[in-house]
Design a protein around this motif. Structure first.
Motif, PDB file in Angstrom:
ATOM      1  N   PRO A 199       0.642   3.764 -11.313  1.00  0.00           N
ATOM      2  CA  PRO A 199       1.219   4.846 -10.482  1.00  0.00           C
ATOM      3  C   PRO A 199       0.457   6.163 -10.640  1.00  0.00           C
ATOM      4  CG  PRO A 199       2.505   4.620 -12.475  1.00  0.00           C
ATOM      5  CD  PRO A 199       1.397   3.598 -12.563  1.00  0.00           C
ATOM      6  N   ASN A 200      -0.814   6.140 -10.290  1.00  0.00           N
ATOM      7  CA  ASN A 200      -1.655   7.327 -10.435  1.00  0.00           C
ATOM      8  C   ASN A 200      -2.825   7.176  -9.470  1.00  0.00           C
ATOM      9  OD1 ASN A 200      -3.517   5.492 -11.715  1.00  0.00           O
ATOM     10  ND2 ASN A 200      -2.262   5.690 -13.567  1.00  0.00           N
ATOM     11  N   MET A 201      -3.792   8.060  -9.545  1.00  0.00           N
ATOM     12  CA  MET A 201      -4.971   7.907  -8.684  1.00  0.00           C
ATOM     13  C   MET A 201      -6.187   7.499  -9.504  1.00  0.00           C
ATOM     14  SD  MET A 201      -4.326  10.773  -5.757  1.00  0.00           S
ATOM     15  CE  MET A 201      -5.760  10.413  -4.753  1.00  0.00           C
ATOM     16  N   GLU A 202      -5.923   7.029 -10.734  1.00  0.00           N
ATOM     17  CA  GLU A 202      -7.010   6.493 -11.542  1.00  0.00           C
ATOM     18  C   GLU A 202      -7.079   4.971 -11.364  1.00  0.00           C
ATOM     19  OE1 GLU A 202      -6.595   7.174 -15.716  1.00  0.00           O
ATOM     20  OE2 GLU A 202      -8.652   6.519 -16.151  1.00  0.00           O
ATOM     21  N   GLN A 231       0.861  -1.186   0.000  1.00  0.00           N
ATOM     22  CA  GLN A 231       0.000   0.000   0.000  1.00  0.00           C
ATOM     23  C   GLN A 231       0.900   1.240   0.000  1.00  0.00           C
ATOM     24  OE1 GLN A 231      -1.837   0.644   3.833  1.00  0.00           O
ATOM     25  NE2 GLN A 231      -3.557   1.795   3.009  1.00  0.00           N
ATOM     26  N   THR A 232       0.645   2.172  -0.882  1.00  0.00           N
ATOM     27  CA  THR A 232       1.445   3.406  -0.846  1.00  0.00           C
ATOM     28  C   THR A 232       0.711   4.458  -0.008  1.00  0.00           C
ATOM     29  OG1 THR A 232       0.507   4.283  -2.891  1.00  0.00           O
ATOM     30  CG2 THR A 232       2.479   2.920  -3.089  1.00  0.00           C
ATOM     31  N   HIS A 233       1.452   5.482   0.409  1.00  0.00           N
ATOM     32  CA  HIS A 233       0.903   6.419   1.395  1.00  0.00           C
ATOM     33  C   HIS A 233      -0.177   7.338   0.821  1.00  0.00           C
ATOM     34  CE1 HIS A 233       4.669   5.069   3.172  1.00  0.00           C
ATOM     35  NE2 HIS A 233       4.245   5.485   4.338  1.00  0.00           N
ATOM     36  N   VAL A 234      -0.041   7.720  -0.441  1.00  0.00           N
ATOM     37  CA  VAL A 234      -1.010   8.582  -1.119  1.00  0.00           C
ATOM     38  C   VAL A 234      -1.340   9.823  -0.277  1.00  0.00           C
ATOM     39  CG1 VAL A 234      -3.067   8.600  -2.576  1.00  0.00           C
ATOM     40  CG2 VAL A 234      -1.997   6.443  -2.044  1.00  0.00           C
ATOM     41  N   SER A 235      -0.319  10.484   0.197  1.00  0.00           N
ATOM     42  CA  SER A 235      -0.543  11.749   0.899  1.00  0.00           C
ATOM     43  C   SER A 235      -1.133  12.744  -0.097  1.00  0.00           C
ATOM     44  CB  SER A 235       0.782  12.297   1.427  1.00  0.00           C
ATOM     45  OG  SER A 235       1.454  11.307   2.178  1.00  0.00           O
ATOM     46  N   LEU A 236      -2.158  13.465   0.341  1.00  0.00           N
ATOM     47  CA  LEU A 236      -2.801  14.396  -0.598  1.00  0.00           C
ATOM     48  C   LEU A 236      -1.812  15.463  -1.056  1.00  0.00           C
ATOM     49  CD1 LEU A 236      -5.516  14.467  -1.880  1.00  0.00           C
ATOM     50  CD2 LEU A 236      -6.272  16.065  -0.132  1.00  0.00           C
ATOM     51  N   GLU A 237      -1.042  16.010  -0.106  1.00  0.00           N
ATOM     52  CA  GLU A 237       0.058  16.892  -0.513  1.00  0.00           C
ATOM     53  C   GLU A 237       1.265  16.001  -0.774  1.00  0.00           C
ATOM     54  OE1 GLU A 237       2.406  20.898   0.951  1.00  0.00           O
ATOM     55  OE2 GLU A 237       2.069  19.319   2.418  1.00  0.00           O
ATOM     56  N   THR A 238       1.820  16.109  -1.953  1.00  0.00           N
ATOM     57  CA  THR A 238       2.954  15.253  -2.282  1.00  0.00           C
ATOM     58  C   THR A 238       4.194  15.689  -1.502  1.00  0.00           C
ATOM     59  OG1 THR A 238       3.582  16.670  -4.128  1.00  0.00           O
ATOM     60  CG2 THR A 238       2.045  14.854  -4.608  1.00  0.00           C
ATOM     61  N   HIS A 239       5.225  14.839  -1.547  1.00  0.00           N
ATOM     62  CA  HIS A 239       6.495  15.173  -0.907  1.00  0.00           C
ATOM     63  C   HIS A 239       7.169  16.310  -1.683  1.00  0.00           C
ATOM     64  CE1 HIS A 239       5.761  11.200   0.727  1.00  0.00           C
ATOM     65  NE2 HIS A 239       6.813  11.269   1.510  1.00  0.00           N
ATOM     66  N   GLY A 240       7.963  17.087  -0.968  1.00  0.00           N
ATOM     67  CA  GLY A 240       8.722  18.123  -1.650  1.00  0.00           C
ATOM     68  C   GLY A 240       8.972  19.325  -0.779  1.00  0.00           C
ATOM     69  N   CYS A 241       9.590  20.317  -1.341  1.00  0.00           N
ATOM     70  CA  CYS A 241       9.977  21.481  -0.557  1.00  0.00           C
ATOM     71  C   CYS A 241      10.328  22.667  -1.454  1.00  0.00           C
ATOM     72  CB  CYS A 241      11.173  21.149   0.331  1.00  0.00           C
ATOM     73  SG  CYS A 241      12.615  20.561  -0.556  1.00  0.00           S
ATOM     74  N   VAL A 242      10.539  23.804  -0.814  1.00  0.00           N
ATOM     75  CA  VAL A 242      11.140  24.981  -1.443  1.00  0.00           C
ATOM     76  C   VAL A 242      12.410  25.276  -0.650  1.00  0.00           C
ATOM     77  CG1 VAL A 242      10.892  27.447  -1.916  1.00  0.00           C
ATOM     78  CG2 VAL A 242       8.916  25.914  -2.200  1.00  0.00           C
ATOM     79  N   CYS A 243      13.538  25.374  -1.339  1.00  0.00           N
ATOM     80  CA  CYS A 243      14.816  25.643  -0.672  1.00  0.00           C
ATOM     81  C   CYS A 243      15.364  26.986  -1.104  1.00  0.00           C
ATOM     82  CB  CYS A 243      15.840  24.556  -1.015  1.00  0.00           C
ATOM     83  SG  CYS A 243      15.556  23.009  -0.134  1.00  0.00           S
ATOM     84  N   GLU A 244      15.871  27.726  -0.119  1.00  0.00           N
ATOM     85  CA  GLU A 244      16.434  29.054  -0.403  1.00  0.00           C
ATOM     86  C   GLU A 244      17.684  29.252   0.448  1.00  0.00           C
ATOM     87  OE1 GLU A 244      13.727  32.486  -0.832  1.00  0.00           O
ATOM     88  OE2 GLU A 244      14.894  33.434   0.769  1.00  0.00           O
TER      89      GLU A 244
END
Lengths: 728, 76
Positions: free
Chosen positions: A650-653, A187-200
């Protein structure tokens, strides 16, 4: 940089031992009531800014080039054309030539450009030459004796064998024996907000807005990977859209984002898309169990012998508790972790427990049928003794009454027609104790209150809990508290995982708020002519305990501070929280035996979590956990092509998640245990749902499904097998 | 403000400084009665801070049993 220190471990009792100085209020105003989330309006109006929403001046967009192959050797990486593409400001190789890639979606190179579209175009211009290698695509293939040794230490990692009692004697005492194989899916996590970031970057200092469950942990992760001091990293997570255990580190995309930003000399926004989420950000491992179990004629468990295995892809972590909760006096188990060429596992909402619960609870119903006992009665005979952290003996009857369990029919709905109804039950257990959080409180001369804590709200309501406990302690309205969380500049708090946040954070907030109030009382007491110990705060006033008129308003009290606010630090203390939760779930399903479609119509969850801080968000946790379990039971499944090893959905369909019409009527019955102190709740309600549904489907149809997810094809196949006389 | 480093029962001074698992970042209290309800099991997922993956720089899976003295990529 300050000297590093280790966070000490402490044991938490099942019942809080009391902490007189900071004891929870016995007659609370807000705690234990329904308090709306304080950030609800910000979330529904879009004012809440998630990492995805962060915009910085001159910000670029990052894109990762990933391996399309589950196993391959990198022959060459050519960034020339990508660097020349419009808008591109940075491009880098993540791996060196000759690197061996071990799963589809593994990071190979990355680019940053002025727009998302330019970044995508440039990523397509990165030329990677692969030597494609044969992958291991399934546990069966990886475990076969003639399988190629793809992982240097072998494709299988043997766990330690567990053995208790006298197995032979246990089987000798058995009147009935079940021998079956059970399994759960990846089972994958399927977080509504995907992983990632903004770096500065600002010189050698990095600010990262990250979708993370651990602002402090992610700060440490950036520092360790980039080899810079932790003090040079700031991680901010004001809002995040779910992680379920998969967001505790900067991850590859975080380090890539920081490196792209460094190379470009500009902030970079790098959030993953849904395909990347499925491939590279973790999953709940599969589980398989080949079991032989015995039961005596009077319904007592006698023996349990299991070989188990599972895969966490290109990593370990496929262990699970088995047997789960019920007492087999004689038992043996041997477990193996199997490596395949797929994205690695990560912790996922009660790691191991849904697997162990499903397998054990389905087995329990099979044994109950053999001895012709009602499933609840059978469980009651084989449960551990009742204890504050193990209350199934009390909760099964409560759930049965709420659910109407007495209306259950024997296995197999005998009513005519294709639609069959059934009931199922199951139980769960989890720890949920926390510690280690720090907080800082300011009471300002104008009456303002600021409570800061370096925790994060991962969607569970932590921000609201901080406000509730502060307001409760200071006798103020909840909206009078300014709660500031989600920033590694704030006092240390651990990551939000393992259902530890409430038990870790709320005691720290209580201690800190009491200390701040004590400081204010000390200022005000001489003016009122009342000893500080005789002052109480309630309804926006500070007044004598036995003479409400002898006091002043909160604002008047704060005005006595002059120009100097009160600023105090506090930290978690023992005696306000505990560990160990238990729960019971009962499900009703409706199965169409012509289409194989199962629908959960009703679910009752009886669950404890110690002292309830916010009843509304606690119930919300239960509902969310149950929905998680419904999806695990009926829909979610990471499917790999058996030949290529590539993920086909690999999608939500095609990776299915339930929709609104799949949501059952859910009764969340929370058992308040104020004497135990606060215990976390994120994991427990997600554990038992799939098992209860599986047992309900068997009760409805008369056929037993031993494999998740219980999709229509499996239901129809089991019914067909029954018609052919192939199943019991 | 101090800057705590992760602590864990599973990862200590003998292990590689780059080995991580979730439990190092979660300030949990040990569930002392856990094994009254199920036998020991290991669902711990490890990762390496240098690769940010469950595989080390040498391409082998990372684990508390592997990531200690003798593995070439280990750092202490």
């Amino acid at each position: 940089m300050a000297e590093a220190r280790q966070v000490p471990e402490v044991a938490a009792p099942a019942v809080a031992q009391g902490n007189a100085a900071y004891a929870w209020p016995t007659h609370p105003t807000y705690m234990g009531t329904d308090v709306q989330r304080i950030d609800g309006p910000d979330k529904v109006t879009g004012r809440a800014k998630y990492s995805y929403d962060i915009q910085r001046p001159n910000m670029l967009y990052g894109r990762i080039v990933r391996s399309p192959h589950p196993r391959a050797r990198v022959v060459a990486i050519d960034l020339t054309m990508a660097r020349q593409a419009p808008g591109v400001k940075a491009a880098l190789a993540v791996v060196e030539p000759n690197a061996i890639l071990m799963f589809q979606g593994e990071e190979v190179a990355a680019v940053a450009a002025a727009t998302e579209e330019q970044a995508r175009d440039a990523a397509r211009l990165v030329k990677v030459q692969y030597e494609v290698l044969p992958p291991l695509t399934s546990v069966e293939q990886a475990m076969s004796p003639d399988a190629p040794k793809v992982f240097p230490d072998g494709n299988v990692r043997e766990g330690a064998a567990e053995e208790t009692g006298d197995l032979a004697a246990g089987f000798k005492a058995a009147a009935h024996v079940v021998e079956q194989t059970y399994n759960t899916q990846v089972q994958t996590h399927v977080s509504l907000e995907t992983h990632g970031c903004v770096c500065e970057w600002d010189g050698d200092k990095l600010t990262a807005w990250v979708s993370t469950q651990a602002v402090h942990g992610t700060r440490e992760g950036f520092a360790q990977a980039l080899k810079i001091p932790q003090a040079n990293v700031r991680v901010i997570t004001q809002y995040m859209g779910g992680g379920f255990g998969s967001k505790f580190a900067p991850d590859a995309q975080g380090i890539i984002c920081a490196n792209l930003a460094k190379q470009a000399g500009a902030p970079v926004h790098l959030m993953l898309d849904r395909k990347e989420e499925h491939l590279a950000t973790g999953n709940r491992p599969s589980a398989y169990a080949k079991i032989r179990a015995g039961v005596s004629a009077d319904g007592m468990l006698t023996a349990f012998d299991a070989q188990t295995w599972g895969t966490g892809g290109a990593g370990v972590g496929a262990g699970f508790p088995l047997p789960y909760i019920y007492q087999f006096p004689n038992r043996r188990r041997q477990h193996k972790d199997v490596y395949i060429n797929a994205g690695g596992a990560r912790a996922m909402r009660a790691p191991g427990h849904p697997q162990g619960c499903f397998i054990t609870e389905v087995l329990m119903d099979e044994l109950a049928d053999l001895v012709k006992l009602d499933p609840v009665d059978f469980r009651m005979k084989n449960l551990p003794p009742d204890a504050p952290d193990a209350r199934w003996r009390a909760y099964f009857p409560i759930a049965a009454k709420l659910f109407g369990w007495d209306k259950r029919h024997p296995t197999g709905d005998a009513t005519p027609g294709p639609i069959k109804h059934g009931f199922g039950c199951s139980a769960n257990r989890w720890g949920g104790g926390g510690r280690g959080s720090h907080a800082h409180c300011e009471i300002l001369p104008d009456g303002g209150v600021i409570m800061r804590c370096g925790t994060q709200d991962i969607g569970t309501g932590t921000r609201t809990l901080v406000s509730i406990v502060t307001a409760e302690t200071l006798g103020l309205p909840i909206d009078a508290v300014n709660t500031e969380i989600g920033d590694s500049l704030y006092p240390f708090s651990g990551g939000s995982g393992g259902s530890t946040t409430a038990a870790s954070v709320t005691p720290a907030i209580r201690v800190t708020a009491v200390k701040a109030l004590d400081a204010l009382k000390a200022k005000v007491a001489p003016k009122l002519g009342v000893p500080p110990a005789d002052l109480v705060a309630s309804d926006g006033r500070l007044h004598a305990r036995n003479d409400r008129a002898k006091g002043m308003t909160w604002k008047e009290a704060c005005r006595t501070l002059g120009a100097e606010p009160i600023a105090v630090d506090g930290e978690w203390q023992p005696g306000l929280s505990a560990s160990g939760t238990s729960g019971v779930q009962m499900a009703e399903v409706e199965v169409d035996t012509e289409t194989g479609v199962s629908k959960v119509t009703r679910l009752v969850c009886v669950q404890d979590c110690g002292l309830i801080v916010d009843k509304l968000t606690a119930e919300s946790q239960v509902i969310g956990g149950v929905l998680f379990g419904v999806n695990y039971a009926l829909f979610e499944d990471r499917i790999l092509d058996r030949n290529t090893g590539q993920m086909v959905n690999p999608n939500m369909e095609w990776y299915l998640i339930g929709g609104p019409s799949d949501v059952p009527e859910i009764t969340a019955h929370l058992v308040d245990q104020p004497e135990r102190g606060v215990i976390g709740l994120g994991e427990p309600p997600a554990v038992a749902t799939a098992a209860a549904i599986a047992n309900a489907i068997a009760n409805a149809t008369g056929v037993r499904l031993r494999s998740l997810p219980m999709t229509p094809d499996k239901v129809l196949a089991a019914l067909e097998q029954q018609r052919a006389g192939g199943t019991r | 403000m101090d800057h705590p480093t992760p602590a864990s029962r599973l990862v200590n001074d003998t292990h590689c400084a780059n080995l991580r698992h979730k439990g190092m970042y979660v300030t949990a209290t040990p569930d002392s009665r856990e094994h009254d309800f199920y036998d020991a099991y290991d669902a711990t997922v490890y990762w390496c801070t240098q690769t940010q993956k469950p595989l080390g720089p040498d391409g082998r899976p990372v684990h508390a049993d592997h990531c200690k003295g003798g593995r070439g990529c280990c750092e202490h």
